[in-house]
Design an enzyme around this catalytic site. Structure first.
Site, PDB file in Angstrom:
ATOM      1  N   VAL A  67       0.929  -1.646   0.124  1.00  0.00           N
ATOM      2  CA  VAL A  67      -0.114  -0.026   0.251  1.00  0.00           C
ATOM      3  C   VAL A  67       0.373   1.246  -0.111  1.00  0.00           C
ATOM      4  O   VAL A  67       0.105   2.009  -0.149  1.00  0.00           O
ATOM      5  CB  VAL A  67      -0.924  -0.063   1.022  1.00  0.00           C
ATOM      6  CG1 VAL A  67      -2.137  -1.551   1.079  1.00  0.00           C
ATOM      7  CG2 VAL A  67      -0.327   0.696   2.383  1.00  0.00           C
ATOM      8  N   VAL A  75       5.510  -0.253   2.201  1.00  0.00           N
ATOM      9  CA  VAL A  75       4.364  -0.323   3.661  1.00  0.00           C
ATOM     10  C   VAL A  75       3.228  -1.687   2.831  1.00  0.00           C
ATOM     11  O   VAL A  75       2.548  -1.629   1.768  1.00  0.00           O
ATOM     12  CB  VAL A  75       3.768   0.917   3.726  1.00  0.00           C
ATOM     13  CG1 VAL A  75       2.395   0.242   4.555  1.00  0.00           C
ATOM     14  CG2 VAL A  75       4.736   1.495   4.063  1.00  0.00           C
ATOM     15  N   LYS A  91       5.984  -2.539   7.478  1.00  0.00           N
ATOM     16  CA  LYS A  91       6.715  -1.548   7.292  1.00  0.00           C
ATOM     17  C   LYS A  91       8.361  -2.381   6.843  1.00  0.00           C
ATOM     18  O   LYS A  91       8.688  -2.993   7.918  1.00  0.00           O
ATOM     19  CB  LYS A  91       6.991  -0.101   8.031  1.00  0.00           C
ATOM     20  CG  LYS A  91       8.001   0.943   7.745  1.00  0.00           C
ATOM     21  CD  LYS A  91       7.624   1.996   8.774  1.00  0.00           C
ATOM     22  CE  LYS A  91       9.215   2.800   8.591  1.00  0.00           C
ATOM     23  NZ  LYS A  91       8.516   3.973   9.822  1.00  0.00           N
ATOM     24  N   ASP A 188       8.861  14.694  16.459  1.00  0.00           N
ATOM     25  CA  ASP A 188       8.535  14.574  15.786  1.00  0.00           C
ATOM     26  C   ASP A 188       6.734  14.865  15.522  1.00  0.00           C
ATOM     27  O   ASP A 188       6.211  14.019  14.378  1.00  0.00           O
ATOM     28  CB  ASP A 188       8.672  13.994  14.045  1.00  0.00           C
ATOM     29  CG  ASP A 188       8.661  14.398  12.734  1.00  0.00           C
ATOM     30  OD1 ASP A 188       8.427  15.765  12.640  1.00  0.00           O
ATOM     31  OD2 ASP A 188       8.345  12.947  11.781  1.00  0.00           O
TER      32      ASP A 188
END
Lengths: 403, 404
Positions: A67, A75, A91, A188
């Site tokens: 995807v 992924v 992942k 982040d």
């Protein structure tokens, strides 16, 4: 409320808490544990060389379809071999010919942090295994309902109110508090790192820039956190900072949830730092003692006084007076005056009306599996792919709002 | 959420904490598996070598020796003797752990990086044997990995130059080590808590400590008790041993001395023994302090819990048993003995893993090639998956209507 911070029993001493406890006799929570021995923490696992342990891990998961595809990672959506209905995201970190120093820092940071963190609002890392050509595979929680950025930006189709904002913010703040409680800085936090699970639960993801709290003398790097969400001390290249760097980012997300575009935007680092100065107020020795000592501090040409409550009330009245108080506490320029993630959770706003929406009632449009794929393939600190960023690059002239 | 709950969620607790018995049997099992593999490989190789046609390929003295064994007919016993024993294998690991400390000290790296590297080594050798991966090839890569996970960030080139190794020698085993660590990189160190204890003791000495609820004393009372503490009689501190700490400055000197000694133990002994596997970081820290100054540490503990707490004896017992391990210290063999063990290891190594650099290169080359043919590989795998899914279904009979 098993994860509530109010249950911590840390004495409010300013020295490190060093309460000793015995190693608990409880069996570990892992499902495959067979520990039953009462006064011993662990029964012996069946001896195995690690290579076979890895193969065993690998066989537990099945990849179904790809995807996301990026330079950093691919992924896949997959499922547990033992339970085909339980979906997962895998992942797969690409073998990186560009990075010459072995396993990349992003990968190491992400794995290191996620292996330690188990919380309903932090994306779960079920396993890490390697496939035969030394590709690392991270088996992650499946988040099929896109990310918070999709919801924020889809102003035509997605409508939400303060109760929804409170629900999302509550989940985000608990996640951030939990990271800090485990001595991990995320560094982040931004809407497209906040994924939405099938049940509407928000999941903090992408720990590619995360690190443990440094020892007091250790220097840390400052070029962290995507620009719009970066706190002023990092623009000024502080080498020693704390959990409140994340709290600033959380404040930015809160503001963005209301405005539906990033609160503080700039095309370059300097422009963004100037935007902070214009929008929040100019950092000076008065409001932030010591700031002029920071390496990249630039003496301002014009000093904008720190904005007071009416400014925020104009923009964020929907949050109510105490919601605005909370946001302002997250936007304190001086990191020492900024609220900690724990103080954020203790704020009265959470107790007030409206009650946060139940997660199953939250708006759930989002971009689905593809968005998850897109989010997970990225390296930490990257902005989303061109197309998505362009759509949202709007500016607001805060100068005109002054007065 | 308590600190205990946070710790119990850590990988250090979940994967890397053991009872002494579990730890021993894990090591024994790993050694047995590795030794068995070496012996089996040797047996099959010997079978080949005994046939003259294959002899040309025999590598070195190994081949010759085995040839002799084979000609002798019954060589089993000789093989077993030749292999490093479990104890010898562990001695070799311990020896290289002490070498790793020397290297980290030479590099002048922060204690946290050193401590993490050491723990990685000890964790790695729980599910890997020196027979398969000789410590001499593993320590430098492991130290470099710790350099990254602890955000020390020395570049590979700089490190390689300082550690006197090639880039490949450092990178090739990195993945193997990470796998052996089961991709858990976080290590919780007793070193981290020690400065906290030091600061708390100093504030106790100042009479300004924040007293925990349930201890039932004021800061001033605690300060007085601290002043009146006897010195460790066992310690040969000469005349000062008999004296009592009379004033705050001398009390602080005493605390500082204990802190330095405990710190040293945590940077050396604790890293070379099994204490990380057997105790929590705070237990190890207290044990190191206990060894440095028993009366002081015993007193400090009483400021942490109400005197009647049923936990106190258990905690004390844990700390004392940990302190016993630290006091006994590691048993590092001499350089001469290590050389003997190394020579012995060379004769019984896993022949499949002799050239880690070459193996790694081969893997990475395959990786690149596979990237090129990703689609066909994906297709093939998809077909295989569908096939196995179908087979799975057929196991329970076809689904009604699906077959049409």
């Amino acid at each position: 409320m098993a994860m509530s911070p109010t249950e911590t029993v840390a004495p409010s001493s300013n020295t490190k808490n060093t309460v000793v406890r015995t190693k608990p006799p409880k069996a570990p929570q892992t499902s495959n544990s067979s520990a039953t021995n009462h006064d011993k923490p662990r029964t012996a696992p069946a001896p195995q060389l690690f290579e076979s342990l890895n193969d065993e891990e690998k066989r537990k998961y099945v990849k179904d379809k790809q995807v996301g595809k990026g330079t950093y990672a691919d992924v896949f959506v997959g499922h547990f071999a033992s339970s085909p209905s339980t979906k997962i995201a895998i992942k797969k970190i690409r073998f990186n010919a560009d990075f010459k120093d072995g396993i990349s820092m992003d990968t190491i940071r992400e794995i290191r942090a996620l292996q330690e963190l188990r919380h309903p609002n932090i994306i779960a890392l079920y396993s890490v295994f390697s496939s035969k050509n030394q590709n690392l595979n991270l088996v992650l929680e499946y988040c099929p309902r896109g990310d918070l950025m999709e919801l924020i930006r889809d102003t035509d189709n997605v409508h939400y109110g303060t109760a929804d904002i409170k629900a999302w913010m509550g989940m985000l703040c608990r996640a951030v508090w939990f990271c800090h409680e485990n001595f991990i800085l995320h560094r982040d936090i931004k809407p497209n790192n906040l994924l939405i699970a099938a049940d509407g639960e928000l999941k903090l993801a992408d720990f590619g820039l995360a690190r443990s709290f440094a020892e007091p003398e250790t220097r840390m790097t400052y070029n962290m956190t995507t620009r719009f969400y970066r706190p002023p001390e990092l623009f000024y290249q502080a080498r020693h900072y704390s959990g409140v760097v994340d709290v600033w980012s959380v404040g930015c997300v809160m503001a963005e949830l209301v405005l539906r575009f990033p609160f503080i935007q700039g095309d370059t680092d300097i422009e963004t730092a100037n935007k902070i100065s214009e929008t929040i107020g100019t950092p000076t020795e008065d409001n932030w003692p010591g700031v002029t000592q920071l390496k990249a501090y630039l003496a301002p040409t014009n000093v904008v006084p720190v904005k007071r409550k009416p400014f925020y009330m104009d923009l964020f009245s929907s949050l109510g007076s105490s919601g605005v108080d909370l946001m302002m506490s997250m936007f304190a320029l001086d990191p020492r005056k900024r609220a900690t993630s724990k103080q954020v959770l203790q704020h009265e706003w959470w107790q007030q009306e409206p009650r946060p929406s139940r997660k199953e009632d939250l708006p759930k449009r989002g971009g689905g599996v593809e968005v998850m794929g897109d989010d997970l393939k990225r390296r930490g600190g990257e902005l989303p792919a061109e197309g998505r960023a362009d759509k949202v690059a709007r500016k607001i002239d805060f100068g005109a709002m002054k007065k | 959420m308590t600190e205990d709950e946070v710790y119990r969620a850590s990988t250090q607790y979940r994967l890397w904490s053991f009872t002494p018995h579990a730890l021993a049997s894990l090591r024994a099992g790993t050694h047995a598996l590795a030794a068995e593999k070496v012996t089996a490989a040797r047996r099959s190789k010997r079978d080949v070598v005994s046939r003259p046609s294959a002899e040309g390929n025999g590598v070195d003295s190994n081949g010759a020796e085995e040839g002799r064994d084979a000609s002798g007919g019954v060589a089993n016993a000789a093989d077993e003797v030749e292999c490093l024993t479990l104890a010898e294998a562990q001695q070799l690991v311990d020896f290289y752990c002490s070498k790793a400390i020397e290297l980290c000290n030479h590099l002048k790296w922060p204690a946290a990086v050193k401590a993490t590297a050491l723990q990685y080594l000890r964790r790695f050798y729980l599910s890997a044997s020196p027979l398969t991966y000789p410590p001499s090839t593993i320590i430098k890569p492991t130290i470099f990995l710790a350099n990254k996970t602890e955000n020390h960030n020395l570049s590979l080139d700089e490190y390689a130059a300082k550690a006197k190794a090639t880039r490949d020698q450092i990178l090739a085993p990195e993945f193997i080590v990470s796998q052996g660590l089961r991709f858990t990189f976080d290590v919780r160190h007793p070193l981290r808590g020690l400065p906290g204890a030091y600061m708390e003791l100093l504030s106790l000495a100042d009479g300004t400590a924040e007293v925990l609820e349930g201890v039932g004393k004021t800061a001033e009372e605690l300060q007085e008790e601290l002043m009146a503490l006897p010195h460790d009689t066992k310690k040969a501190n000469g005349a000062s041993a008999a004296e009592k700490a009379a004033d705050v400055p001398s009390l602080k000197r005493r605390i500082h001395t204990a802190y330095i000694a405990a710190n040293k133990a945590l940077e050396t002994t604790a890293l070379l023994t099994d204490v990380y596997f057997l105790y929590t970081p705070s237990q190890i820290m207290f044990a190191a302090l206990l060894l440095a100054d028993t009366p002081l540490t015993t007193f400090y503990l009483t400021t942490k819990l109400p005197p009647a707490s049923p936990l106190l004896p258990r905690i004390r017992a844990a700390i004392e048993s940990c302190a016993r391990i630290l006091r006994a210290g590691p048993h590092i063999v001499s350089q001469a003995e290590a050389s003997r063990l190394k020579a012995k290891l060379e004769r019984c190594r896993d022949q499949d893993k002799l050239d880690l650099v070459g193996l790694d290169r081969a893997l990475k080359r395959d990786g690149r090639e596979e990237d090129v043919v990703t689609e066909s590989v994906a297709k093939r795998r998809k077909l295989e998956r569908e096939m196995s899914a179908r087979e799975g279904e057929e196991l329970f009979g076809p689904e009604i209507g699906r077959r049409a």
